[in-house]
Design a protein around this motif. Sequence first.
Motif, PDB file in Angstrom:
ATOM      1  N   THR A  34       0.854  -1.188   0.000  1.00 49.99           N
ATOM      2  CA  THR A  34       0.000   0.000   0.000  1.00 49.99           C
ATOM      3  C   THR A  34       0.895   1.245   0.000  1.00 49.99           C
ATOM      4  O   THR A  34       1.909   1.288   0.698  1.00 49.99           O
ATOM      5  CB  THR A  34      -0.899   0.034   1.250  1.00 49.99           C
ATOM      6  OG1 THR A  34      -0.091  -0.188   2.413  1.00 49.99           O
ATOM      7  CG2 THR A  34      -1.982  -1.021   1.165  1.00 49.99           C
ATOM      8  N   PHE A  72      -3.620   8.241   4.437  1.00 47.77           N
ATOM      9  CA  PHE A  72      -3.040   8.828   5.665  1.00 47.77           C
ATOM     10  C   PHE A  72      -2.775  10.298   5.383  1.00 47.77           C
ATOM     11  O   PHE A  72      -2.345  10.659   4.288  1.00 47.77           O
ATOM     12  CB  PHE A  72      -1.729   8.127   6.055  1.00 47.77           C
ATOM     13  CG  PHE A  72      -1.949   6.755   6.630  1.00 47.77           C
ATOM     14  CD1 PHE A  72      -2.281   6.600   7.972  1.00 47.77           C
ATOM     15  CD2 PHE A  72      -1.863   5.625   5.830  1.00 47.77           C
ATOM     16  CE1 PHE A  72      -2.519   5.334   8.502  1.00 47.77           C
ATOM     17  CE2 PHE A  72      -2.102   4.361   6.342  1.00 47.77           C
ATOM     18  CZ  PHE A  72      -2.424   4.215   7.687  1.00 47.77           C
ATOM     19  N   GLU A  77       2.497   9.536   7.399  1.00 48.50           N
ATOM     20  CA  GLU A  77       2.747   8.285   6.671  1.00 48.50           C
ATOM     21  C   GLU A  77       3.898   7.467   7.264  1.00 48.50           C
ATOM     22  O   GLU A  77       3.800   6.241   7.361  1.00 48.50           O
ATOM     23  CB  GLU A  77       3.049   8.576   5.191  1.00 48.50           C
ATOM     24  CG  GLU A  77       1.958   9.354   4.446  1.00 48.50           C
ATOM     25  CD  GLU A  77       2.216  10.856   4.445  1.00 48.50           C
ATOM     26  OE1 GLU A  77       2.907  11.342   5.374  1.00 48.50           O
ATOM     27  OE2 GLU A  77       1.723  11.548   3.538  1.00 48.50           O
ATOM     28  N   ALA A  80       2.841   5.633  10.164  1.00 46.21           N
ATOM     29  CA  ALA A  80       1.964   4.517   9.752  1.00 46.21           C
ATOM     30  C   ALA A  80       2.796   3.325   9.280  1.00 46.21           C
ATOM     31  O   ALA A  80       2.475   2.169   9.578  1.00 46.21           O
ATOM     32  CB  ALA A  80       1.004   4.979   8.660  1.00 46.21           C
ATOM     33  N   ARG A  83       4.328   1.640  12.293  1.00 46.55           N
ATOM     34  CA  ARG A  83       3.357   0.890  13.090  1.00 46.55           C
ATOM     35  C   ARG A  83       2.844  -0.352  12.373  1.00 46.55           C
ATOM     36  O   ARG A  83       2.039  -1.105  12.920  1.00 46.55           O
ATOM     37  CB  ARG A  83       2.156   1.786  13.434  1.00 46.55           C
ATOM     38  CG  ARG A  83       2.468   2.862  14.434  1.00 46.55           C
ATOM     39  CD  ARG A  83       1.186   3.556  14.878  1.00 46.55           C
ATOM     40  NE  ARG A  83       1.463   4.725  15.708  1.00 46.55           N
ATOM     41  CZ  ARG A  83       1.766   4.678  16.989  1.00 46.55           C
ATOM     42  NH1 ARG A  83       1.837   3.528  17.617  1.00 46.55           N
ATOM     43  NH2 ARG A  83       2.004   5.786  17.660  1.00 46.55           N
ATOM     44  N   GLY A  84       3.249  -0.512  11.114  1.00 43.52           N
ATOM     45  CA  GLY A  84       2.820  -1.693  10.367  1.00 43.52           C
ATOM     46  C   GLY A  84       1.482  -1.519   9.671  1.00 43.52           C
ATOM     47  O   GLY A  84       0.870  -2.483   9.215  1.00 43.52           O
ATOM     48  N   ASN A  85       1.017  -0.259   9.544  1.00 46.36           N
ATOM     49  CA  ASN A  85      -0.289  -0.009   8.916  1.00 46.36           C
ATOM     50  C   ASN A  85      -0.195   0.405   7.451  1.00 46.36           C
ATOM     51  O   ASN A  85      -1.209   0.647   6.804  1.00 46.36           O
ATOM     52  CB  ASN A  85      -1.023   1.101   9.673  1.00 46.36           C
ATOM     53  CG  ASN A  85      -1.310   0.692  11.093  1.00 46.36           C
ATOM     54  OD1 ASN A  85      -1.492  -0.497  11.368  1.00 46.36           O
ATOM     55  ND2 ASN A  85      -1.337   1.637  12.005  1.00 46.36           N
ATOM     56  N   LEU A  86       1.019   0.536   6.937  1.00 47.14           N
ATOM     57  CA  LEU A  86       1.225   1.045   5.579  1.00 47.14           C
ATOM     58  C   LEU A  86       2.552   0.490   5.085  1.00 47.14           C
ATOM     59  O   LEU A  86       3.472   0.297   5.879  1.00 47.14           O
ATOM     60  CB  LEU A  86       1.279   2.590   5.640  1.00 47.14           C
ATOM     61  CG  LEU A  86       1.562   3.360   4.359  1.00 47.14           C
ATOM     62  CD1 LEU A  86       0.381   3.205   3.388  1.00 47.14           C
ATOM     63  CD2 LEU A  86       1.774   4.854   4.660  1.00 47.14           C
ATOM     64  N   THR A  87       2.642   0.218   3.773  1.00 53.49           N
ATOM     65  CA  THR A  87       3.903  -0.308   3.237  1.00 53.49           C
ATOM     66  C   THR A  87       4.828   0.806   2.766  1.00 53.49           C
ATOM     67  O   THR A  87       6.036   0.751   3.003  1.00 53.49           O
ATOM     68  CB  THR A  87       3.634  -1.245   2.026  1.00 53.49           C
ATOM     69  OG1 THR A  87       2.502  -2.054   2.282  1.00 53.49           O
ATOM     70  CG2 THR A  87       4.848  -2.118   1.748  1.00 53.49           C
ATOM     71  N   SER A 248       8.430  -0.209   4.065  1.00 50.66           N
ATOM     72  CA  SER A 248       8.399  -0.895   5.362  1.00 50.66           C
ATOM     73  C   SER A 248       9.486  -1.965   5.458  1.00 50.66           C
ATOM     74  O   SER A 248       9.535  -2.882   4.630  1.00 50.66           O
ATOM     75  CB  SER A 248       7.026  -1.540   5.535  1.00 50.66           C
ATOM     76  OG  SER A 248       7.119  -2.634   6.419  1.00 50.66           O
TER      77      SER A 248
END
Length: 334
Positions: A34, A72, A77, A80, A83-87, A248
Amino acid sequence: MIKLTRRAAISAFAAAGILAGASVPAAAADIKFTLATSGSETDQRSVAMANVFAPMVAGFADYQAGYNGSMFAQGTELEAISRGNLTMSIASAQELAQFFPEFSIFATGYVHQDAAHQVRVFNDPLMDPFKKTVEDELGVKLLSVMYLGRRHVNLRFPRSEKDIKTPADLAGVNLRMPGTDAWQFLGKALGAAPTPMAFTEVYTALSTGAVDGQDNPLPTVVDAKFYEVTKQIALTSHLVDLNYIAFSKATWDKLTPEQQITVQRAADAAAAYGRLKQLDKENNLADFIRSQGVEIYTPDLEAFRKHVQAQYVGSEAASAWPEGVLEKINALGN
Ligand code: KDO
């Protein structure tokens, strides 16, 4: 923009287990990349990611992008990703400087000279400790450098009302800059009164008069239609602006070595494609912008350069720069 100290951010992310290290390779179908950006879908960096990066990784990963800050908000970003919520994101040095103040060196006025200089700096060993810190402490890999362009001062007033020749002419001008310390510092260094604001709010703020102007490269002025709500551009070239393709590390560590190579190549190819497109636009958009009733002219560049550089000397920002790095960056210039 949430301002985190390096220590607070890092302990929060470590507690969340984000920096815990590698794990088992994921099955191909499970991999989804993402990307969040505050740029539009037609911004050349977005186009490069969708048309170059995505097809190159399509053999093992699905790519999904959120434009205009929809996934985001601008400036959130990197957190994010941590935190592991976005690549992925198209991250600025200014955003990185919120976590690691030494990154403000890449966000300093009149340091980078052009797109090729940015690439030489990014690929030089001088970048290694910067990249390592971001990777180790934030869980984010900086894969490649993207070209955004020469930022100029773009105002609502016609030149007959306000003519920008030197920094003194920007006194009291309420100039929107993105909302981090490095940006605000640059706005002040230009001689203006900077106002922090997310990119997605700028068009409306210009049209209502909430701000007097904004600064961005010509392709952004066109892409975001700022020419509809402004009357002049002083070609200050105060920042040859860049973004990093941020990725990430947790996702990276789940990829096979072959997939990692493909991701790296795809990022480099997208950055190269986007750079050429953006340079082309930058060199060819002035006539169109003029035809829309916006005056474009060159102010006293020496006055701007001297004034901006003088503000950094002895500043808190400059005190965070590792010794000798500015000299190395300068030596990689023309
Ligand atoms: C902006 O907010 O002015 C800026 O140009 C800053 C850049 O770092 C980048 O984030 C960009 O916005 C967005 O991608 C929108 O073009």
